[in-house]
Design a protein around this motif. Structure first.
Motif, short mmCIF file in Angstrom:
data_model
loop_
_atom_site.label_atom_id
_atom_site.label_comp_id
_atom_site.label_asym_id
_atom_site.label_seq_id
_atom_site.Cartn_x
_atom_site.Cartn_y
_atom_site.Cartn_z
N PHE A 1 0.83 -1.20 0.00
CA PHE A 1 0.00 0.00 0.00
C PHE A 1 0.86 1.25 0.00
O PHE A 1 1.64 1.48 0.93
N THR A 2 0.73 2.06 -1.06
CA THR A 2 1.47 3.32 -1.17
C THR A 2 0.47 4.43 -1.47
O THR A 2 -0.17 4.44 -2.53
N ASP A 3 0.33 5.36 -0.53
CA ASP A 3 -0.69 6.40 -0.71
C ASP A 3 -0.41 7.55 0.27
O ASP A 3 0.35 7.40 1.23
N THR A 4 -1.04 8.69 -0.01
CA THR A 4 -1.04 9.81 0.94
C THR A 4 -2.12 9.55 1.98
O THR A 4 -3.17 8.98 1.67
N VAL A 5 -1.86 9.93 3.22
CA VAL A 5 -2.84 9.73 4.29
C VAL A 5 -4.16 10.39 3.91
O VAL A 5 -4.20 11.56 3.50
N ALA A 6 -5.24 9.64 4.03
CA ALA A 6 -6.57 10.12 3.65
C ALA A 6 -7.19 10.97 4.76
O ALA A 6 -6.78 10.89 5.93
#
Length: 468
Positions: free
Chosen positions: A239-244
């Protein structure tokens, strides 16, 4: 040389074997065999795999002519094969290919019962996949890449087990993704790469049968508003993402292995609690069942500034930490304290940003102020990757290693992977390690230094032996 008595062994093979051999060749080469004889022309018609790549034909001096030649070649190949069953169809095309030619090709292989469909479509003009593709009763694996618009009224893919979507756009954003996934009743492996859901009102991945999920978004100046992941049977997560902004529902009840690269919104890293955007607590708390966990340096920063609490990782046995000179280890003590059954601790580098809140895992504070949690650590094996990669801080790295050895009583083995091309460097570090053995907190600990570049390995134990 007289070849008159030579025998054509390949042509004498059974047709099934010859056809199987052809299936491993690029389609351009496999098609060329059809001119050898009537038998080979017949065999190519039954090749179960087609791999059509426009780049094979590229000629910078005349791209228009090349694209036309490629389109004619695809037409001939499909016509030659007729209605013969097809297993895999791979198509890689650029902007020179006419969109009106692509849809008939896709429909052709769908009608022939293709089970593995791989489409790389890079067109400057808008392109929409045919609706028939999302109602296939034979597709088991579907891979879609590069900028097409995913637009569909109905989705039902009853046999699809693997879905890979890269850089595609959903016509109805989060609703489109939800509709697509809901039409895949036995999906097991899902890859979503560079999906721009930071612009959506919500994003939801809800697949009860899913076992593997790989999700990666690019760094942007926005963060996802709402992300839900309901995957009760998931065992592997990358999982690679900006904090939601929020995580309304997160279900990872069966998760065994997770690679987490959560990042703060660009421009807010390291500013402090009052500057954080989003909150990762609900996401982090749901990965507590994992046995193997990889955390990027970005994620360490998220745990410090955007997470209210660190969960108890009762099942965690293997933990990998990525270090970064710009990121501190403030969250690492809490991670180790909350991992009561941790056996193997892996560091991808030791150099990190020194702060007064790094805690008691490192030497950022003066030694007399440290009350180390490492003294009660259950860790048996430490692996240090990229040792010596930042040569200016070799002394700091050696001191950190010394601190681990002196404070961890359950440590049985430490392995250092030393990135060097100098035999002298390996000898020097090995000698320093040898002098540390008398101070080890664990009387049974073995220290091993490995240099893959030199194919060298040295081992130090409490008996003082040093072996190469």
């Amino acid at each position: 040389m007289d070849l008159s008595g030579c025998r054509d062994i390949i042509s004498s093979l059974p047709e099934a074997i010859s056809c199987h051999i052809l299936s491993f060749l690029p389609t351009k080469e496999a098609a060329s065999t059809s001119v050898l004889s009537k038998k080979w022309r017949y065999l190519f018609a039954f090749v179960p795999n087609l791999d059509l790549d426009e780049s094979v034909y590229l000629n910078p001096e005349n791209e228009t002519e090349v694209s036309s030649s490629f389109m004619d070649f695809v037409d001939r190949v499909l016509a030659l094969q007729g209605n013969s069953p097809l297993h895999k169809f791979s198509l890689k095309i650029g902007d020179g290919v006419e969109p009106d030619r692509i849809i008939p090709w896709i429909n052709n292989v769908l009608e022939r019962g293709v089970s593995d469909l791989d489409l790389h479509v890079y067109l400057e003009t808008e392109f929409v996949f045919p609706s028939e593709m999302f109602l296939s009763k034979t597709l088991v694996r579907l891979k879609l890449m590069l900028y097409p618009l995913l637009e569909f009224e109905d989705v039902y893919l009853p046999k699809l087990k693997t879905l890979y979507i890269d850089s595609c756009y959903f016509e109805k954003y989060g609703i489109g993704l939800t509709k697509l996934l809901s039409g895949c009743p036995i999906l097991e492996d899902l890859v979503l790469d560079d999906i721009p859901w930071c612009t959506w009102d919500f994003a939801s991945v809800s697949v009860p049968t899913l076992k593997r999920l790989t999700l990666s978004t690019q760094v942007r100046d926005e963060f996802p508003k709402s992300v839900s992941i309901d995957t009760p049977n998931l065992v592997y997560l990358k999982f690679t993402d900006t904090v939601a902004g929020k995580y309304p529902k997160v279900n990872f009840d069966s998760l065994v292995e997770a690679h987490i690269d959560l990042r703060l919104l660009q421009g807010h890293q390291g500013y402090g609690e009052n500057d954080m955007v989003g909150n990762a607590t609900d996401f982090i708390m749901r990965i507590c069942n994992v046995k193997t966990l990889y955390l990027s340096s970005n994620t360490l920063q998220v745990l410090t500034y955007s997470c209210d609490a660190i969960p108890i990782f009762n099942n965690l046995t293997h933990l990998t930490i990525e270090s970064n000179p710009e990121v501190g280890w403030q969250s690492l003590p809490g991670l180790l304290k909350n991992s009561p059954n941790l056996e193997t601790l892996i560091f991808q580098g030791l150099i990190h940003k020194a702060t007064d809140k790094c805690g008691d895992v490192c030497l950022c504070k003066p030694r007399e102020e440290i009350r180390s949690c490492l003294a009660s650590s259950p860790v048996k094996v430490i692996k240090i990757l990229k040792f010596g990669e930042i040569s200016d801080d070799m002394e700091k790295q050696r001191e950190q290693i010394k601190y681990f050895l002196e404070t961890m009583p359950n440590l049985e083995k430490m392995i250092l992977y030393y990135n060097t091309t100098s035999v002298e460097d390996v000898t020097e570090v090995s000698s320093r390690l040898q002098r540390l053995v008398s101070k080890l907190a664990s009387s049974t600990c073995i220290v091993q230094l490995i240099s893959d570049n030199l194919s060298l390995s040295s081992t130090v134990s409490t008996n003082g032996l040093l072996c190469f």
